[in-house]
Design a protein around this motif. Structure first.
Motif, mmCIF file in Angstrom:
data_model
loop_
_atom_site.group_PDB
_atom_site.id
_atom_site.type_symbol
_atom_site.label_atom_id
_atom_site.label_comp_id
_atom_site.label_asym_id
_atom_site.label_seq_id
_atom_site.Cartn_x
_atom_site.Cartn_y
_atom_site.Cartn_z
ATOM 1 N N UNK A 124 -51.130 -9.294 66.770
ATOM 2 C CA UNK A 124 -51.141 -8.454 65.572
ATOM 3 C C UNK A 124 -49.756 -8.511 64.929
ATOM 4 N N UNK A 125 -49.695 -8.821 63.627
ATOM 5 C CA UNK A 125 -48.402 -8.966 62.953
ATOM 6 C C UNK A 125 -48.405 -8.255 61.619
ATOM 7 N N UNK A 126 -47.242 -7.691 61.266
ATOM 8 C CA UNK A 126 -47.079 -7.122 59.937
ATOM 9 C C UNK A 126 -46.879 -8.204 58.902
ATOM 10 N N UNK A 127 -46.475 -9.394 59.371
ATOM 11 C CA UNK A 127 -46.293 -10.544 58.489
ATOM 12 C C UNK A 127 -47.228 -11.663 58.878
ATOM 13 N N UNK A 128 -46.646 -12.861 59.075
ATOM 14 C CA UNK A 128 -47.452 -14.038 59.379
ATOM 15 C C UNK A 128 -47.417 -14.368 60.868
ATOM 16 N N UNK A 129 -48.373 -15.184 61.283
ATOM 17 C CA UNK A 129 -48.434 -15.678 62.662
ATOM 18 C C UNK A 129 -48.452 -17.195 62.606
ATOM 19 N N UNK A 130 -47.470 -17.811 63.240
ATOM 20 C CA UNK A 130 -47.465 -19.273 63.348
ATOM 21 C C UNK A 130 -47.814 -19.654 64.782
ATOM 22 N N UNK A 131 -48.498 -20.790 64.947
ATOM 23 C CA UNK A 131 -48.950 -21.189 66.273
ATOM 24 C C UNK A 131 -50.225 -20.482 66.679
ATOM 25 N N UNK A 132 -51.111 -20.257 65.705
ATOM 26 C CA UNK A 132 -52.343 -19.519 65.980
ATOM 27 C C UNK A 132 -53.239 -20.216 66.996
ATOM 28 N N UNK A 133 -53.133 -21.539 67.067
ATOM 29 C CA UNK A 133 -53.965 -22.276 68.017
ATOM 30 C C UNK A 133 -53.602 -21.969 69.464
ATOM 31 N N UNK A 134 -52.495 -21.248 69.658
ATOM 32 C CA UNK A 134 -52.064 -20.876 71.004
ATOM 33 C C UNK A 134 -52.526 -19.465 71.382
ATOM 34 N N UNK A 135 -53.329 -18.862 70.529
ATOM 35 C CA UNK A 135 -53.792 -17.487 70.748
ATOM 36 C C UNK A 135 -55.295 -17.515 71.039
ATOM 37 N N UNK A 136 -55.694 -16.963 72.169
ATOM 38 C CA UNK A 136 -57.103 -16.964 72.565
ATOM 39 C C UNK A 136 -57.900 -15.922 71.789
ATOM 40 N N UNK A 137 -57.314 -14.741 71.593
ATOM 41 C CA UNK A 137 -58.025 -13.626 70.963
ATOM 42 C C UNK A 137 -57.862 -13.594 69.454
ATOM 43 N N UNK A 138 -57.953 -12.398 68.889
ATOM 44 C CA UNK A 138 -57.877 -12.212 67.440
ATOM 45 C C UNK A 138 -56.473 -12.501 66.914
ATOM 46 N N UNK A 139 -56.401 -13.038 65.685
ATOM 47 C CA UNK A 139 -55.131 -13.276 65.006
ATOM 48 C C UNK A 139 -55.104 -12.399 63.763
ATOM 49 N N UNK A 140 -54.384 -11.314 63.809
ATOM 50 C CA UNK A 140 -54.397 -10.311 62.738
ATOM 51 C C UNK A 140 -53.058 -10.327 62.011
ATOM 52 N N UNK A 141 -53.071 -10.736 60.747
ATOM 53 C CA UNK A 141 -51.850 -10.805 59.941
ATOM 54 C C UNK A 141 -51.819 -9.682 58.906
ATOM 55 N N UNK A 142 -50.601 -9.369 58.438
ATOM 56 C CA UNK A 142 -50.371 -8.378 57.379
ATOM 57 C C UNK A 142 -51.040 -7.036 57.728
ATOM 58 N N UNK A 143 -50.843 -6.620 58.955
ATOM 59 C CA UNK A 143 -51.401 -5.364 59.436
ATOM 60 C C UNK A 143 -50.406 -4.216 59.206
ATOM 61 N N UNK A 144 -50.899 -2.969 59.122
ATOM 62 C CA UNK A 144 -49.988 -1.824 59.021
ATOM 63 C C UNK A 144 -49.035 -1.781 60.217
ATOM 64 N N UNK A 145 -47.835 -1.288 59.967
ATOM 65 C CA UNK A 145 -46.813 -1.278 61.019
ATOM 66 C C UNK A 145 -47.224 -0.388 62.191
ATOM 67 N N UNK A 146 -46.951 -0.887 63.381
ATOM 68 C CA UNK A 146 -47.145 -0.080 64.578
ATOM 69 C C UNK A 146 -45.985 0.914 64.696
ATOM 70 N N UNK A 147 -46.271 2.114 65.218
ATOM 71 C CA UNK A 147 -45.232 3.114 65.422
ATOM 72 C C UNK A 147 -44.582 2.868 66.779
ATOM 73 N N UNK A 148 -43.303 2.509 66.757
ATOM 74 C CA UNK A 148 -42.572 2.269 67.993
ATOM 75 C C UNK A 148 -41.947 3.572 68.487
ATOM 76 N N UNK A 149 -41.800 3.718 69.799
ATOM 77 C CA UNK A 149 -41.158 4.925 70.337
ATOM 78 C C UNK A 149 -39.755 5.092 69.789
ATOM 79 N N UNK A 150 -39.337 6.338 69.648
ATOM 80 C CA UNK A 150 -38.001 6.628 69.139
ATOM 81 C C UNK A 150 -36.953 6.541 70.220
ATOM 82 N N UNK A 151 -35.804 7.139 69.962
ATOM 83 C CA UNK A 151 -34.671 7.110 70.888
ATOM 84 C C UNK A 151 -34.815 8.257 71.882
ATOM 85 N N UNK A 152 -35.117 7.918 73.120
ATOM 86 C CA UNK A 152 -35.274 8.930 74.176
ATOM 87 C C UNK A 152 -34.044 9.026 75.072
ATOM 88 N N UNK A 153 -33.010 8.234 74.791
ATOM 89 C CA UNK A 153 -31.915 8.127 75.744
ATOM 90 C C UNK A 153 -31.165 9.444 75.946
#
Length: 366
Positions: free
Chosen positions: A175-204
């Motif tokens: 899953x990518x917010x932009x493009x995916x190169x090397x798609x032939x190396x991916x067995x499952x779904x290839x999802x481009x231009x997807x909404x951004x995933x929410x990454x964890x914040x600073x827990x330190x």
């Protein structure tokens, strides 16, 4: 005939007087009942508004805590705002062990109030991706899969995903917010231009507070040989783990300097965080208790042969080279070369992974 009519008139008068008397007796209780019912519904309506407002205040407090948990370990949260014609005050108190006590009180104009108290533990959702990059993800001759069931080695990036090398393979979805190169190396779904995933914040800063609960070690610490037990501990310096050393994490460890691991192995379901860089060379594999390592603002570098951990650098790079990582990895940028990544199903449901989920321990109305 006149006599009969007079009698009927007299009876009607008596009946009218009786009805009038009964009416007088019934009107006052009926009015009282109506007044009581009106007040009751007003009270219930007001209590409902207070409850909704207090609930909203609690959700607001949870959101504040989610976004910056470390800010409220030393300085409690204390804010007041108006909502639904009530005054809502929210407070937080850090208890210890990653547990916060949240209080939300909604007070109406008439002085009546509803209070919600909740104890929550800042814990995790799931690291659902084997590899995750905030800005970019680059893979060269890298195999990504999952264990014990193959096919769940998913990867993601909020930017582009670049896959090169004849031996690269992703046995899962991409899953990518932009493009995916090397798609032939991916067995499952290839999802481009997807909404951004929410990454964890600073827990330190939260990890720092939890580590301080076990005391402070001033200076550089070296662990060498055999089994070493560590944590909770605040290390005001660097930490180095020598070859053939098993470190059993018994609590959260925070390092103000750097972490260097050469051929060592970690066990335990606890956090190890550093302000400086982390460098791994060697480690353990197959542990059912996969430890979690976070560097912020430092970067993380892993060089083979094997590392058993969850790796996260929220504001810097993660580089994996000539290595087998058993667990998961995330960072601002992630670069892999000649690497095997095995996402572990034992991470699914873990309550201590970076992910920003707040687990409610208790919840009560007053």
């Amino acid at each position: 005939m006149k006599l009969m009519k007079n009698r009927e008139s007299g009876q009607a008068l008596v009946l009218a007087l009786i009805l009038l008397a009964l009416g007088a007796l019934l009107v006052i209780p009926t009015l009282n009942l109506t007044t009581t019912s009106t007040k009751y519904h007003q009270l219930i309506g007001g209590k409902t508004v207070q409850s909704y407002s207090a609930d909203s205040g609690m959700e607001y407090a949870l959101c504040k805590l989610y976004n910056a948990p470390g800010e409220y370990t030393g300085t409690p949260l204390d804010e007041t705002f108006n909502l639904n014609d009530t005054t809502v005050r929210i407070t937080s108190q850090y208890l210890t062990g990653g547990v916060y006590k949240l209080t939300s009180t909604a007070t109406s104009r008439d002085g009546r109030s509803t209070t919600i108290e909740s104890n929550v533990n800042l814990s995790a959702g799931v690291f659902v991706y084997a590899l995750a990059g905030k800005d970019s993800l680059t893979m060269g001759n890298t195999l990504v899969d999952s264990s014990p069931t193959p096919g769940n080695g998913d990867i993601c990036s909020n930017g582009n995903i670049t896959i090169t090398g004849t031996s690269s393979l992703v046995n899962g979805d991409a899953r990518a917010g932009g493009t995916i190169s090397g798609k032939n190396r991916i067995v499952g779904a290839k999802l481009e231009y997807q909404p951004a995933e929410v990454f964890p914040g600073d827990y330190t800063q939260l990890y720092r507070a939890m580590a301080l609960e076990g005391g402070t070690y001033n200076g550089n610490m070296t662990l060498s040989g055999g089994t070493q037990y560590l944590g909770p501990k605040f290390i005001n310096g660097n930490l180095e783990v020598k070859p053939n050393t098993l470190v059993v994490l018994q609590g959260t460890v925070y390092i103000t300097g750097t972490l260097k691991v050469t051929g060592g192995r970690f066990q335990g379901e606890h956090n190890l965080a550093s302000a400086g860089d982390m460098q791994f060379s060697g480690g353990g594999i197959g542990s059912s208790n996969i430890p979690i390592f976070t560097a912020n603002p430092g970067k993380i570098t892993l060089v083979g042969p094997v590392v058993d951990a969850v790796i996260y650098a929220p504001n810097n790079s993660v580089t994996l080279t000539n290595l087998h990582l058993y667990g998961a990895c995330g960072g601002k940028t992630v670069n892999c070369s000649n690497t095997i990544i095995t996402w572990s199903a034992s991470l699914n449901g873990r309550a201590d992974l970076p992910g920003g989920e707040l687990k409610t321990i208790s919840y009560s109305y007053k």
